[in-house]
Design a protein around this motif. Structure first.
Motif, PDB file in Angstrom:
ATOM      1  N   ASN A   1       0.873  -1.170   0.000  1.00 59.01           N
ATOM      2  CA  ASN A   1       0.000   0.000   0.000  1.00 59.01           C
ATOM      3  C   ASN A   1       0.912   1.223   0.000  1.00 59.01           C
ATOM      4  O   ASN A   1       1.931   1.250   0.703  1.00 59.01           O
ATOM      5  CB  ASN A   1      -0.879   0.024   1.248  1.00 59.01           C
TER       6      ASN A   1
ATOM      7  N   TYR B   1       1.309   5.644  -0.015  1.00 59.44           N
ATOM      8  CA  TYR B   1       0.648   6.852   0.503  1.00 59.44           C
ATOM      9  C   TYR B   1       1.477   8.094   0.175  1.00 59.44           C
ATOM     10  O   TYR B   1       2.706   8.053   0.182  1.00 59.44           O
ATOM     11  CB  TYR B   1       0.493   6.776   2.030  1.00 59.44           C
TER      12      TYR B   1
ATOM     13  N   SER C   1       3.100   0.500   3.314  1.00 61.33           N
ATOM     14  CA  SER C   1       2.786  -0.475   4.347  1.00 61.33           C
ATOM     15  C   SER C   1       2.471  -1.804   3.681  1.00 61.33           C
ATOM     16  O   SER C   1       2.187  -1.862   2.483  1.00 61.33           O
ATOM     17  CB  SER C   1       1.604  -0.012   5.200  1.00 61.33           C
ATOM     18  N   LYS C   2       2.523  -2.844   4.462  1.00 64.00           N
ATOM     19  CA  LYS C   2       2.225  -4.171   3.927  1.00 64.00           C
ATOM     20  C   LYS C   2       0.718  -4.366   3.892  1.00 64.00           C
ATOM     21  O   LYS C   2       0.049  -4.224   4.916  1.00 64.00           O
ATOM     22  CB  LYS C   2       2.876  -5.247   4.793  1.00 64.00           C
TER      23      LYS C   2
ATOM     24  N   ASP D   1      -1.017  -5.205  11.860  1.00 62.70           N
ATOM     25  CA  ASP D   1      -0.147  -4.794  12.954  1.00 62.70           C
ATOM     26  C   ASP D   1       1.133  -4.140  12.453  1.00 62.70           C
ATOM     27  O   ASP D   1       2.054  -3.926  13.210  1.00 62.70           O
ATOM     28  CB  ASP D   1       0.186  -5.999  13.834  1.00 62.70           C
ATOM     29  N   TYR D   2       1.176  -3.836  11.196  1.00 64.08           N
ATOM     30  CA  TYR D   2       2.369  -3.231  10.595  1.00 64.08           C
ATOM     31  C   TYR D   2       2.110  -1.755  10.364  1.00 64.08           C
ATOM     32  O   TYR D   2       1.105  -1.377   9.795  1.00 64.08           O
ATOM     33  CB  TYR D   2       2.666  -3.929   9.270  1.00 64.08           C
ATOM     34  N   GLY D   3       3.022  -0.940  10.817  1.00 62.77           N
ATOM     35  CA  GLY D   3       2.855   0.494  10.622  1.00 62.77           C
ATOM     36  C   GLY D   3       3.274   0.906   9.230  1.00 62.77           C
ATOM     37  O   GLY D   3       3.391   0.087   8.327  1.00 62.77           O
ATOM     38  N   TYR D   4       3.497   2.181   9.049  1.00 60.10           N
ATOM     39  CA  TYR D   4       3.963   2.714   7.785  1.00 60.10           C
ATOM     40  C   TYR D   4       5.469   2.951   7.860  1.00 60.10           C
ATOM     41  O   TYR D   4       6.000   3.291   8.918  1.00 60.10           O
ATOM     42  CB  TYR D   4       3.304   4.061   7.478  1.00 60.10           C
ATOM     43  N   THR D   5       6.132   2.810   6.717  1.00 57.10           N
ATOM     44  CA  THR D   5       7.524   3.203   6.600  1.00 57.10           C
ATOM     45  C   THR D   5       7.584   4.401   5.666  1.00 57.10           C
ATOM     46  O   THR D   5       7.055   4.342   4.551  1.00 57.10           O
ATOM     47  CB  THR D   5       8.384   2.055   6.052  1.00 57.10           C
ATOM     48  N   PHE D   6       8.220   5.452   6.127  1.00 59.55           N
ATOM     49  CA  PHE D   6       8.232   6.712   5.386  1.00 59.55           C
ATOM     50  C   PHE D   6       9.543   6.916   4.628  1.00 59.55           C
ATOM     51  O   PHE D   6      10.607   6.480   5.076  1.00 59.55           O
ATOM     52  CB  PHE D   6       8.037   7.891   6.344  1.00 59.55           C
ATOM     53  N   GLY D   7       9.424   7.620   3.502  1.00 59.20           N
ATOM     54  CA  GLY D   7      10.603   8.101   2.811  1.00 59.20           C
ATOM     55  C   GLY D   7      11.164   9.317   3.525  1.00 59.20           C
ATOM     56  O   GLY D   7      10.610   9.786   4.528  1.00 59.20           O
TER      57      GLY D   7
ATOM     58  N   TYR E   1      -4.404  -0.743  17.046  1.00 62.03           N
ATOM     59  CA  TYR E   1      -2.965  -0.814  17.216  1.00 62.03           C
ATOM     60  C   TYR E   1      -2.477   0.631  17.337  1.00 62.03           C
ATOM     61  O   TYR E   1      -2.962   1.511  16.632  1.00 62.03           O
ATOM     62  CB  TYR E   1      -2.304  -1.495  16.019  1.00 62.03           C
TER      63      TYR E   1
ATOM     64  N   PHE F   1       0.750   3.545  17.723  1.00 63.56           N
ATOM     65  CA  PHE F   1       2.117   3.809  17.300  1.00 63.56           C
ATOM     66  C   PHE F   1       2.548   5.202  17.745  1.00 63.56           C
ATOM     67  O   PHE F   1       1.733   6.124  17.842  1.00 63.56           O
ATOM     68  CB  PHE F   1       2.218   3.760  15.765  1.00 63.56           C
TER      69      PHE F   1
ATOM     70  N   TYR G   1       5.569   7.840  16.322  1.00 64.94           N
ATOM     71  CA  TYR G   1       6.613   8.123  15.338  1.00 64.94           C
ATOM     72  C   TYR G   1       7.357   9.384  15.763  1.00 64.94           C
ATOM     73  O   TYR G   1       6.790  10.284  16.381  1.00 64.94           O
ATOM     74  CB  TYR G   1       6.001   8.363  13.953  1.00 64.94           C
TER      75      TYR G   1
ATOM     76  N   LEU H   1       0.743  -3.508  20.134  1.00 67.11           N
ATOM     77  CA  LEU H   1      -0.120  -4.389  19.346  1.00 67.11           C
ATOM     78  C   LEU H   1      -1.019  -5.201  20.260  1.00 67.11           C
ATOM     79  O   LEU H   1      -2.232  -5.303  20.039  1.00 67.11           O
ATOM     80  CB  LEU H   1       0.722  -5.307  18.457  1.00 67.11           C
TER      81      LEU H   1
ATOM     82  N   LYS I   1      -4.241   2.572  14.328  1.00 68.89           N
ATOM     83  CA  LYS I   1      -4.677   1.791  13.176  1.00 68.89           C
ATOM     84  C   LYS I   1      -5.670   0.747  13.657  1.00 68.89           C
ATOM     85  O   LYS I   1      -5.471   0.115  14.677  1.00 68.89           O
ATOM     86  CB  LYS I   1      -3.493   1.104  12.521  1.00 68.89           C
TER      87      LYS I   1
END
Lengths: 114, 112
Positions: free
Chosen positions: A32, A34, A94-95, A100-106, B32, B34, B36, B51, B94
């Motif tokens: 996914n 964003y 994100s996956k 339960d996986y957050g986002y990874t940002f550039g 969930y 988070f 950042y 989680l 989330k």
């Protein structure tokens, strides 16, 4: 390992000029994707997200558009920039289907429209 | 719809003092959570996440956050801050919809 690339890091563009910001993800498939914007002194604004090639959802109607021509490529565009388009643009991934996986940002692109 | 409220837009604190950054969320389903961190002119980096299981979660650089379901809060704390902790911190939630909702951010300013 997965990585996300975003470029350019900084950009100064005149009002009325076009815009193209690119984001690519490596090491994963069917992410996914964003696009967010941070205006000065403000929080994160979700602009677009995509769950697959050619599938774009727009959160805020505005002068910008997004495209996803390939699975791991996400492009933010504008035909004519406005002064109000200035800001810090962030791409993230994100996956899909992993809640339960957050986002990874550039690392972001600082756009200044003059 | 869920929402996230970070009650303080800026938190000034002296070096080596404790700090708490507040985060409250609204959601009718399991979530969930988070935190950042964003350093100047950089993207956001995941600091820690809740989680399930223990309600207290920790990061590698001394931050911790506690999930409080009854108060729908996920406050971030550090017992002693450093100059290098100066950054903007975002709380996010989330749910099963797989979209992150971010708070408005809190700018932590550590003074010598």
């Amino acid at each position: 390992s997965q990585t996300i690339h975003q470029w350019p890091a900084t950009l100064v563009q005149p009002v009325g000029s076009p815009l193209s910001l690119e984001c690519t993800v490596e090491g994963t498939s069917n992410p996914n994707l964003y696009w967010y914007r941070q205006a000065a002194g403000r929080g994160l604004q979700l602009l677009f997200y995509s769950v697959g090639i050619g599938q774009i959802s727009s959160e805020v109607p505005q002068n910008l558009s997004a495209s996803r021509p390939q699975d791991r490529q996400f492009i933010l565009s504008s035909k004519k920039l406005l002064l109000s388009d200035s800001g810090f643009y962030l791409c993230a991934w994100s996956k899909a289907a992993l809640y339960d996986y957050g986002y990874t940002f550039g690392s972001g692109t600082r756009l200044t429209v003059v | 719809a869920q929402s996230v409220t970070q009650l303080d837009s800026q938190v000034p604190v002296f070096e080596e003092a404790p700090v708490e950054l507040r985060c409250n969320y609204s959601s009718s389903v399991s979530v969930y959570l988070f935190w950042y961190v964003q350093y100047p002119n950089q993207g956001l980096q995941l600091l820690l996440k809740y989680l399930s299981g223990s309600t207290l979660v920790e990061s590698i650089n001394g931050f911790e956050a506690e999930f409080n379901k009854s108060q729908t809060s996920f406050h971030l704390r550090k017992p002693s801050v450093h100059i290098s902790d100066t950054a903007e911190y975002f709380c996010a939630v989330k749910n099963a919809g797989n979209m992150l909702t971010f708070g408005g951010g809190t700018r932590l300013m550590v003074k010598p």
